[in-house]
Scaffold this active site. Structure first.
Site, mmCIF file in Angstrom:
data_model
loop_
_atom_site.group_PDB
_atom_site.id
_atom_site.type_symbol
_atom_site.label_atom_id
_atom_site.label_comp_id
_atom_site.label_asym_id
_atom_site.label_seq_id
_atom_site.Cartn_x
_atom_site.Cartn_y
_atom_site.Cartn_z
ATOM 1 N N HIS A 21 65.851 -36.065 61.087
ATOM 2 C CA HIS A 21 65.537 -37.296 60.365
ATOM 3 C C HIS A 21 66.194 -38.505 61.042
ATOM 4 O O HIS A 21 65.566 -39.542 61.223
ATOM 5 C CB HIS A 21 66.039 -37.193 58.920
ATOM 6 C CG HIS A 21 65.387 -36.074 58.157
ATOM 7 N ND1 HIS A 21 64.490 -36.290 57.154
ATOM 8 C CD2 HIS A 21 65.497 -34.725 58.265
ATOM 9 C CE1 HIS A 21 64.074 -35.128 56.668
ATOM 10 N NE2 HIS A 21 64.685 -34.168 57.331
ATOM 11 N N ASP A 122 64.096 -42.824 53.988
ATOM 12 C CA ASP A 122 63.496 -41.512 54.207
ATOM 13 C C ASP A 122 62.718 -41.123 52.950
ATOM 14 O O ASP A 122 63.210 -41.315 51.828
ATOM 15 C CB ASP A 122 64.637 -40.510 54.469
ATOM 16 C CG ASP A 122 64.166 -39.257 55.151
ATOM 17 O OD1 ASP A 122 63.183 -38.663 54.663
ATOM 18 O OD2 ASP A 122 64.769 -38.875 56.162
#
Ligand code: UDX
Length: 509
Positions: A21, A122
């Site tokens: 990520h 995210d």
């Protein structure tokens, strides 16, 4: 104040604190920095430390004065997140400690810094959505997985309602009917691995389910994909999240824009690529040893590749998280050797399960495997993957089908054999084999005879067929990054929309 007179937008980027990520969202951060947008990049203290110590982040971002790293409070969970329980602990701590921290950062005149005009979080961090709504700051989501896996996650409530989940019986080949756009080919085994749960009340499953369902609350959704790759699924997603920015493949998009910027400033210094590794081994000494070794091993492995005939080498790597047992390792090894194909294999120091196996796997390896590897193989602890996939000697990729690896292979026109480990990889591998037809899906099997057969199919028997399809997909990926291409235009639209957020937030204009 007119838009032209406003200060640059200031975006807070908040990735989930894990390597895949953080790397992916750093690429987005750099693309936005190139457009003159100020970025605050929020990471946990352990990730902050690893980024500074083991990557080139400081030199890479030193040319962007508007970029700064910000660190979450120390109380946020900072140990490994390899198990479901650990992921839940991290989530819980983010909910408790990141929320008040975000409120402080978003407060007008926070620490005398320019106000945050937009958040890019995210797509699994709904605590950021909560705070953004509370503080009236526009928020856009970024989901690091592919559109197809994301869509499968989004459809889980329909699967439950239709009785397709939880699975009854053990047959994983039963077709799934309620993921629209995938009716013809999706089997139970191709759903994200979390869908194999029996206990749908478990904390980790509820968390995965509920985080995805929050997505439509965001003002927009950024996906690291491109229209020609996942068009039909993107059409489905747009019915629920209409403001979609498909700007991938991000790694290639970043290279394209860096080259453009370099051409503009007549300098080639900005085109250097960055390392994708920062969390591989445990102690400081091991990490330093590993990192120094990496530089030498990179030179040696590129030398190995340059000595091989064109389009002859199978690259083998299972990403940054996958763990295999010694038995699985041996099945792959036998399969590779028996295929008689040349190979370059990444075996991460921390990728073998069990302490004894980790330390002794080489000592107890059958001699014939070692001998054959010396003849036509090469093993390393980490490889510069983008460089390897772009090398003319490489013809195939045996991969875990992580989304970044899949896209990197697509961009370089390298056919794949997929052995998915977990999460979205189960869905990605079905698309590689059945939809895009740029490789083979070996999920749920780890047997030397199958490994051998699939390698021979990909690298020998059906080599031309797979290469042709993969090269065509690579062409489409690059087309999307041309000035009129969809990914290129979508990034420009995202940048424009971010600029407009300077006027939106109450108390933030
Ligand atoms: C995790 C999940 O497992 C994946 O399914 C999800 O899509 C993203 O997060 P990871 O296991 O890290 O990903 O796989 P992947 O997404 O493929 O990323 C691995 C990255 O590490 C790639 O960018 C690859 O280039 C890099 N890498 C890997 C190297 O540079 N060298 C290596 O030797 C191995």
């Amino acid at each position: 104040m007119g838009v032209a007179e406003l200060p640059p937008p200031h975006v807070l980027i908040f990735p989930f604190p894990a390597q895949g990520h953080v790397n992916s969202m750093l690429k987005l951060a750099e693309l936005l920095c190139l457009a003159g947008i100020n970025i605050t990049y929020l990471v946990s203290p352990n990730i902050h430390e690893r980024l500074l110590r083991h990557t080139d982040i400081e030199s890479r971002f030193s040319k962007y004065p508007g970029f700064q790293l910000e660190t979450l409070p120390n109380r946020v969970y900072q140990r490994n997140v390899n198990t479901a329980d650990e992921v839940v602990m991290l989530y819980d701590s983010l909910h408790s400690f990141a929320k008040p921290f975000l409120r402080d950062i978003l407060a007008p005149n926070s620490g005398g810094k320019p106000p945050v005009t937009c958040i890019i979080a995210d797509g699994i961090l709904s605590m950021a959505l909560d705070v953004a709504e509370e503080m009236d700051v526009p928020i856009i989501y970024f989901r690091t997985i592919g559109a197809s896996a994301f869509w499968a996650y989004l459809c889980i409530p329909q699967l439950i309602e239709a009785g397709e989940m939880p699975f009854t019986g053990n047959d994983l080949d039963i077709r799934i009917a309620n993921v629209k756009g995938m009716e013809g080919f999706l089997r139970r085994r191709d759903l994200p691995s979390f869908c194999r749960v029996q206990d749908m009340g478990s904390t980790d499953f509820r968390m995965v389910l509920s985080e995805t369902q929050q997505t439509p609350r965001a003002k927009g959704l950024i996906l690291n994909t491109f229209e020609d790759l996942e068009g039909p699924i993107l059409t489905q997603i747009r019915k629920i999240c209409p403001n979609l920015y498909t700007i991938g493949p991000l790694h290639a998009h970043l290279k394209t824009r860096l080259l453009q910027a370099a051409a503009r400033s007549n300098s080639s210094s900005t085109t250097t690529t960055s390392s994708n590794s920062f969390v591989t081994v445990v102690t400081r000494d091991q990490l330093l040893e590993f990192w120094h070794g990496l530089v030498n091993s990179t030179v040696r492995l590129i030398y190995f590749l340059t000595k091989q005939p064109p389009k002859s080498v199978l690259y083998v790597s299972f990403g940054s998280v996958t763990v295999v047992t010694r038995d699985q390792l041996l099945e792959f090894w036998h399969g590779l050797v028996n295929s008689t194909v040349r190979f370059l294999w990444v075996v991460r120091p921390d990728s073998i399960a069990g302490k004894d196996d980790k330390e002794n796997y080489k000592a107890t390896t059958p001699r014939e495997l070692e001998e054959a590897t010396k003849e036509r193989g090469y093993m390393v602890g980490w490889a510069p993957q983008e460089e390897v996939l772009a090398h003319p000697a490489v013809c195939g990729f045996l991969t875990h089908a992580g989304w970044n690896s899949t896209l990197e292979s697509v961009v370089d026109g390298v056919p794949m054999i997929c052995w998915p480990y977990f999460a979205d990889q189960q869905t990605n591998s079905r698309f590689v084999g059945e939809v895009w037809k740029i490789g083979l899906d070996m999920k749920d099997i780890c047997d030397r005879a199958i490994v051998e057969k699939m390698i021979r199919d990909l690298m020998v028997e059906r080599k031309d067929e797979f290469l042709q399809k993969a090269v065509e997909m690579a062409r489409l990926a690059r087309k999307g990054l041309e000035e009129e291409g969809t990914s290129f235009c979508n990034l420009d639209r995202l940048i424009e929309d971010i600029r407009l957020t300077r006027n939106i937030g109450k108390g933030h204009a």
